[in-house]
Structure formats: C-alpha cells, structure tokens
Design a protein around this motif. Structure first.
Motif, PDB file in Angstrom:
ATOM      1  N   LYS A   1       0.897  -1.234  -0.055  1.00 59.34           N
ATOM      2  CA  LYS A   1       0.060  -0.004   0.049  1.00 59.34           C
ATOM      3  C   LYS A   1       0.834   1.277  -0.106  1.00 59.34           C
ATOM      4  CE  LYS A   1      -1.802   1.171   3.896  1.00 59.34           C
ATOM      5  NZ  LYS A   1      -2.628   1.087   5.194  1.00 59.34           N
ATOM      6  N   ASN A   2       1.927   1.229   1.031  1.00 59.07           N
ATOM      7  CA  ASN A   2       2.964   2.534   0.881  1.00 59.07           C
ATOM      8  C   ASN A   2       3.634   2.711  -0.400  1.00 59.07           C
ATOM      9  OD1 ASN A   2       1.766   3.028   3.296  1.00 59.07           O
ATOM     10  ND2 ASN A   2       3.312   2.109   4.583  1.00 59.07           N
ATOM     11  N   LEU A   3       3.972   1.576  -0.951  1.00 61.76           N
ATOM     12  CA  LEU A   3       4.880   1.773  -2.178  1.00 61.76           C
ATOM     13  C   LEU A   3       3.880   2.355  -3.314  1.00 61.76           C
ATOM     14  CD1 LEU A   3       7.037  -1.352  -2.288  1.00 61.76           C
ATOM     15  CD2 LEU A   3       7.879   1.004  -2.026  1.00 61.76           C
ATOM     16  N   ASP A   4       2.704   1.763  -3.291  1.00 60.66           N
ATOM     17  CA  ASP A   4       1.562   2.112  -4.408  1.00 60.66           C
ATOM     18  C   ASP A   4       1.438   3.802  -4.156  1.00 60.66           C
ATOM     19  OD1 ASP A   4       1.435  -0.079  -5.382  1.00 60.66           O
ATOM     20  OD2 ASP A   4      -0.359  -0.819  -4.483  1.00 60.66           O
ATOM     21  N   MET A   5       1.359   4.446  -3.024  1.00 60.73           N
ATOM     22  CA  MET A   5       1.304   5.534  -2.810  1.00 60.73           C
ATOM     23  C   MET A   5       2.432   6.378  -3.343  1.00 60.73           C
ATOM     24  SD  MET A   5      -1.931   5.981  -1.567  1.00 60.73           S
ATOM     25  CE  MET A   5      -1.768   7.826  -1.348  1.00 60.73           C
TER      26      MET A   5
ATOM     27  N   MET B   1      10.403   8.616  -5.182  1.00 58.19           N
ATOM     28  CA  MET B   1      11.525   7.578  -5.311  1.00 58.19           C
ATOM     29  C   MET B   1      12.132   7.421  -3.852  1.00 58.19           C
ATOM     30  SD  MET B   1      14.832   7.136  -7.250  1.00 58.19           S
ATOM     31  CE  MET B   1      15.598   8.383  -6.026  1.00 58.19           C
ATOM     32  N   VAL B   2      12.518   8.537  -2.993  1.00 60.62           N
ATOM     33  CA  VAL B   2      13.288   8.665  -2.061  1.00 60.62           C
ATOM     34  C   VAL B   2      12.438   7.946  -0.837  1.00 60.62           C
ATOM     35  CG1 VAL B   2      14.196  10.154  -0.120  1.00 60.62           C
ATOM     36  CG2 VAL B   2      14.358  10.915  -2.772  1.00 60.62           C
ATOM     37  N   GLU B   3      11.388   8.224  -0.587  1.00 59.88           N
ATOM     38  CA  GLU B   3      10.388   7.496   0.119  1.00 59.88           C
ATOM     39  C   GLU B   3      10.418   6.064   0.011  1.00 59.88           C
ATOM     40  OE1 GLU B   3       6.029   7.532   2.473  1.00 59.88           O
ATOM     41  OE2 GLU B   3       6.614   9.267   1.476  1.00 59.88           O
ATOM     42  N   ALA B   4      10.134   5.713  -1.226  1.00 58.36           N
ATOM     43  CA  ALA B   4       9.999   4.347  -1.559  1.00 58.36           C
ATOM     44  C   ALA B   4      11.229   3.436  -1.259  1.00 58.36           C
ATOM     45  CB  ALA B   4       9.701   4.050  -2.977  1.00 58.36           C
TER      46      ALA B   4
ATOM     47  N   GLN C   1      13.451   4.503   1.100  1.00 53.42           N
ATOM     48  CA  GLN C   1      13.408   4.155   2.631  1.00 53.42           C
ATOM     49  C   GLN C   1      12.663   3.127   3.087  1.00 53.42           C
ATOM     50  OE1 GLN C   1      12.170   8.088   3.974  1.00 53.42           O
ATOM     51  NE2 GLN C   1      14.203   9.110   3.542  1.00 53.42           N
ATOM     52  N   LEU C   2      11.360   2.980   2.436  1.00 50.72           N
ATOM     53  CA  LEU C   2      10.487   1.816   2.727  1.00 50.72           C
ATOM     54  C   LEU C   2      11.129   0.465   2.418  1.00 50.72           C
ATOM     55  CD1 LEU C   2       7.089   3.269   1.279  1.00 50.72           C
ATOM     56  CD2 LEU C   2       7.570   2.825   3.830  1.00 50.72           C
ATOM     57  N   TYR C   3      11.915   0.606   1.410  1.00 46.85           N
ATOM     58  CA  TYR C   3      12.671  -0.751   1.036  1.00 46.85           C
ATOM     59  C   TYR C   3      13.702  -1.068   1.906  1.00 46.85           C
ATOM     60  CZ  TYR C   3      15.939  -3.646  -1.740  1.00 46.85           C
ATOM     61  OH  TYR C   3      16.836  -4.642  -1.839  1.00 46.85           O
TER      62      TYR C   3
ATOM     63  N   LEU D   1       9.347  -0.501  -7.066  1.00 49.67           N
ATOM     64  CA  LEU D   1      10.610   0.149  -6.664  1.00 49.67           C
ATOM     65  C   LEU D   1      11.404   0.274  -7.891  1.00 49.67           C
ATOM     66  CD1 LEU D   1      11.411  -2.115  -3.760  1.00 49.67           C
ATOM     67  CD2 LEU D   1      11.291   0.289  -3.755  1.00 49.67           C
ATOM     68  N   LEU D   2      11.280  -0.674  -9.003  1.00 48.83           N
ATOM     69  CA  LEU D   2      12.217  -0.545  -9.991  1.00 48.83           C
ATOM     70  C   LEU D   2      11.619   0.456 -11.100  1.00 48.83           C
ATOM     71  CD1 LEU D   2      12.963  -4.285 -10.774  1.00 48.83           C
ATOM     72  CD2 LEU D   2      14.550  -2.339 -10.120  1.00 48.83           C
ATOM     73  N   TYR D   3      10.165   0.501 -11.286  1.00 49.77           N
ATOM     74  CA  TYR D   3       9.602   1.549 -12.024  1.00 49.77           C
ATOM     75  C   TYR D   3      10.130   3.036 -11.445  1.00 49.77           C
ATOM     76  CZ  TYR D   3       6.040   4.748 -13.388  1.00 49.77           C
ATOM     77  OH  TYR D   3       5.371   5.972 -13.955  1.00 49.77           O
TER      78      TYR D   3
END
Length: 579
Positions: free
Chosen positions: A111-115, A122-125, A127-129, A147-149
């Motif tokens: 859900k968070n990555l989709d947001m 990308m930066v927040e994504a 961090q989530l990763y 993430l790759l996108y």
C-alpha cells in the motif's frame, strides 16, 4: 565518472540469474568460500567475479561472501509472495483473510509503495525498501516492480544505482521477474547511456519465455538513436518485427531522424512509407524531422534524374493509389512549405491534386467479423445477435445516425435537432429512405421522449423501420459502428472514436474506414444542421508519380480549422525528363 563492469553471460543461464549486472566495484569470493559453493545448486553461476555496489547497505564489502552463501545455500527457501506468510486458518471468512492480507507487513508495504508510485516519490520508496530489508519483510514481484519503476523514472544517479542493486536482490530472492521488471531495468540501462545492456535485457526476457512489448524495446531503440548508432537501431527494429510487434510513430520517428543524420536516404524512404502505412497523419515533431530532411544537402543529392513512368504508375495501381514505392525521383533541392488542401484535395502550394486511396472490400468484411466478435464479448451476446438479425432484414441503409451524439445541443438532448439531421439525410439519399437511427432505450422512454410531439416522431421512425433501440446496459457505439460497416454507408457522428472501445479494434483499417465514412455535424439556429461530408481524398502521406510528397499533420482537422500539410517537391520539378 562512474566506472562500471559487467558480468559475462553464462553458458547455461539459471532462470533467475542470467542477467548482465553493472556495479562500481568487483568483489571476489574468497578461495575458502568456493568449496562451500560447490554444495549449492547454483554454484556454477559464480565462475566469474561477483560485482556489487560497495556503497549499498545490502552489499557491504565485508559481508558480501556471507550474504551470497546464505542466499544460495538455502535450497528450501520459498519463492517470495506477498501472501506467503498470511494466516491460513480455513475457518477465517474471505473478508477476514482479505483484511489479514491488507494488514500484514507485506500488505502495508504494498500500500505504501503504491502511494509512492502515485506521487512519484522514489526517495520515500527506497526508505521503505531499506526498512523492509532490515525487518525481514518478504518482497513480492509487485513490490520489486514498483521500486524498479520509480528508480527508472528518476532523474538522478541515486535511483539508477539503487535500481540495479534492487534488481540483483530480486533475483537473489528468487522472485521471478516479468515484462514490467525487465522494461524498468532496461530504462535504467538506457538512462545510464547503455543501450547495449537495454537490448540485451530484451533477449534475456525472451530467454525467460516472456514476450516483449513495444515498450520493452524502447530504451534500446531510443538509446541507439540518440547516440547516432543507426545500424544498431536497425537491428533493434528488425528484432521488434521478428517478435511480431509493429513500430508506432515514436519508434519510426526516431529511426527516421537517425537515418537522416546518418545520410541513409534508403532508410529515410523506408520510414516515410512505414509512417504512411501505420501512422497516416504525423505529429508536429515528426513533421519537423521530415521537413529538415527535405531541406538538407543529402536529400538534394539522392534521386533518379530519369525513371520509367510506366513502372511508377504500375506501382501506384498495385498499391491502391497514393504511392509507388519506386524510390526517390528527381534530383536537386527540394521546395518545402506548410500548406492546406481545398475541399477537392488540391494543394494550395503546388496545385497537385491528392487521391482517394481504395479500401479492399475483403478488408471491410474481415473488419465486420472482428467487430462482431468484440461486440459479442463486450455486450450480452443475445442482444447483439438480435440486432444483427434485425439489421439483416432491413438493410441496406444509406446512412447510420449516432442518435445520442447528434441530438446533443449545448448539453441538452434535442429530438428537434436529431429530426432535422434525419430529414436532411433523407433528402440527400438516392433512395429517399430514412437513415438508421440508433438510440438507447433510456432516450426513447424518459425525459424529452415523453413529450407528445417527440412520442409521435419516435413512432414514425419505428413504423418506418428506421429506429433501433438498444437494450439497457448496452453500449450504443457497437451498434451504430457495426451497422455502418455492414451497410457500407455513411456514419453521422461527431464522436472522434478515440476512446478505449475503439482502441480494442487494434487495426490500421479502422482509421481508413472512418476517414471515408464519417460525416461530422455543425448546427446553428439560423441555418440548422450542416453536414460535413468525408473528403474526396485520403488524409495520408502521399507520394506522387512525379516524385513530390504531401504529409498530413495532426494539426487542425476539425470543422473550423483545416488540417495542416507539409508539401515537398523538387525546385526544378518542371524540367524533369521521363523515359
């Protein structure tokens, strides 16, 4: 400048590790670790140095050997999936299971990555990763693809570097990539100015049994074109064709430009004809590339001073008109202008008359069959079959009217306006027969249809067999389009027919058919309806028997603004000699 090295391809690639990865520093597994690797199922993969990103938090220099050993030697490690760790109690209701999936660490991460994807963050994504890796959250194909996108869409170096690292981790986690995965990594490669790797990724994709899409080839094709590597761009183009893909304007335009810059007149000629066959009307960007070609010195040098006019005319007949395919004719500088056509198709610039290109009747029949199949998939089959039977009993019609579209007057439904158009069409008809009117049931039972005069009008149309009422839940578009194609008649609508429904048709025939059969409408309180008939010429790139070219653009093409054309002919055209 970032220094990169790549792994050589493997003789027998594992389905998860056959990829050329680039990272700044090479770290060799120590000799003491190699005996352990021999016990691993995938030990044969590491016969060459392993290349990792020394700056990555997941690939530190002193832990890389342990990381690979722990990954490779865990033979029973399951394939990662976002649902793998969810409750499996058979007593849970579907609703409870869905909530459990949604609230699981994997579900929250998704859900968070989709947001992040929606925001382009990308930066927040990342961090989530990083947090997910530290917490042991198992990432699925969807997690990795998002993430790759985002990494492939980033403008900076961080996203590109991390993108390769994330893809490497995805493979090590034995998460199977798909077309979207490879396409994102190919875009990262292209952004790193490495179209060779991007093209190799397409081949790797095919090795996985994944069919590439047109977008899969884009990073390699555009990368080679931007670097001026024309021959490599042609190889990518050839590979696209071998994969059953048809290049669209963006791809053809890029190849056209690199061909012009490389002074490959033969390829420019080929791309012009492919644009004619596939695109028909070009964007302003493509028009500028074509215009620049005709103005360059190389264009003035190529062409035959004399040619066999009979062969040229034979080519025009075989092609259905509008082109001959015999190559550049004439020599010397070109005169290039932006212009318009008059109502009969005569060029305002050079006075040459454009032609109306024939449509093969067999193509129309095949198109009607395809249309039927699609309609029966999208509509209630019994409803559409009933319409086909009804039409067969009453056809042919000289015109079909998209009732809902024609009746709209300043966002209000007007039977008066519809009737005005119907009357005009009847007057124009050779048989003086009413056109076929397609209306949805809601339009003939409620609202304005309840007015007395409109009720009488509807009854007259019904008794004359000129009105077909589509059932609730149906899409009128399938009905009026099928009727017009089957009856080979005019279609009156201002609908541009560009939405998803018409994209499903997926054929080059449809725009050609539309051009010859669509009648547009304008309406004024003073003059009533004005019907704008199809042009007596084809709005498509045309090559004349004297070697001139006329290229239609997408600029204009409505009732009030005529379409803009590019006219190109030899400056000395009048002095040419023919055999």
């Amino acid at each position: 400048m970032l220094h990169t090295r790549s792994l050589p391809s493997l003789a027998r690639p594992s389905p998860l590790f056959s990829f050329f990865v680039k990272f700044p520093f090479a770290v060799h597994l120590s000799n003491t670790c190699r005996p352990l690797l021999s016990h691993c199922a995938t030990a044969h993969l590491f016969t060459k140095p392993i290349l990792v990103n020394a700056a990555s938090p997941c690939f530190s220099m002193n832990k890389v050997s342990h990381h690979y050993l722990s990954t490779l030697c865990t033979a029973t490690r399951p394939t990662h999936d976002s649902h793998a760790q969810l409750p499996t109690n058979s007593m849970l209701s579907n609703k409870s299971k869905k909530k459990a999936r949604y609230d699981s660490p994997e579900g929250v991460l998704r859900k968070n990555l989709d947001m992040c994807s929606k925001r382009g963050d990308m930066v927040e994504a990342l961090q989530l990763y990083n947090e997910a890796r530290r917490s042991g959250v198992q990432l699925s194909q969807h997690h990795y693809n998002v993430l790759l996108y985002l990494c492939s869409s980033s403008a900076g170096g961080l996203g590109l570097d991390r993108g390769f690292e994330i893809f490497r981790q995805m493979l090590m986690d034995k998460v199977v990539p798909n077309e979207a995965t490879f396409t994102s990594v190919a875009r990262i490669s292209a952004a790193m100015e490495d179209p060779e790797m991007a093209f190799d990724l397409v081949q790797q994709m095919k090795g996985f049994g994944i069919a590439p899409k047109l977008r899969s080839y884009g990073p390699a094709l555009f990368g080679f074109c931007e670097k001026g590597m024309a021959d490599r761009a042609y190889e990518v183009d050839s590979d696209m064709g071998a994969s059953g893909l048809v290049a669209e304007e963006a791809e053809l335009s890029a190849i056209l430009k690199v061909s012009a810059n490389a002074k490959r007149a033969d390829k420019v000629y080929e791309m012009m004809h492919r644009l004619r066959a596939t695109v028909r009307q070009v964007s302003e960007l493509t028009a500028e590339i074509i215009e620049n070609w005709f103005k360059c010195d190389e264009a003035a040098k190529v062409g035959e001073e004399t040619w066999d006019l009979s062969k040229v005319r034979e080519g025009i007949v075989k092609g259905g008109g509008g082109w001959h395919g015999q190559g550049w004719l004439g020599s010397g500088d070109w005169s290039v202008t932006r212009t318009h056509m008059d109502e009969t198709g005569i060029c305002h610039s050079c006075g040459e008359k454009l032609v109306c290109i024939d449509i093969d009747p067999k193509e129309t029949e095949n198109f009607a069959v395809s249309l039927t199949n699609l309609a029966c998939q999208r509509e209630v089959r019994a409803n559409f079959v009933r319409f086909q039977e009804w039409l067969q009993q009453r056809a042919p019609f000289d015109a079909v009217v998209d009732g809902a579209n024609v009746s709209m007057n300043q966002h209000n439904f007007s039977f008066f306006q519809l009737n005005s158009v119907v009357k005009k069409l009847r007057q124009m008809s050779p048989s003086k027969r009413l056109p076929l009117i397609i209306l949805h049931k809601n339009r003939v039972t409620g609202g304005p249809a309840q007015q007395l005069n409109n009720k009488k009008l509807i009854e007259i149309w019904k008794k004359s067999g000129a009105l077909y009422v589509t059932p609730p839940g149906s899409n009128d578009d399938w009905y009026w389009l099928y009727a017009a194609v089957t009856c080979k008649c005019l279609l009156v609508t201002n609908d541009e027919m560009r939405d998803h429904l018409f994209q499903l048709l997926g054929t080059s025939f449809f725009p050609r058919w539309k051009e010859k059969h669509q009648v547009r409408l304008s309406f004024s309180s003073e003059c009533g309806p004005t019907l704008h008939m199809p042009p007596p010429y084809s709005n498509v790139l045309q090559e004349s028997e004297r070697g001139s070219w006329h290229v239609p653009t997408i600029t204009g093409d409505d009732v009030e603004s005529p379409r803009q054309w590019l006219c190109a002919l030899r400056a000395r055209n009048k002095s040419l000699h023919h055999i």
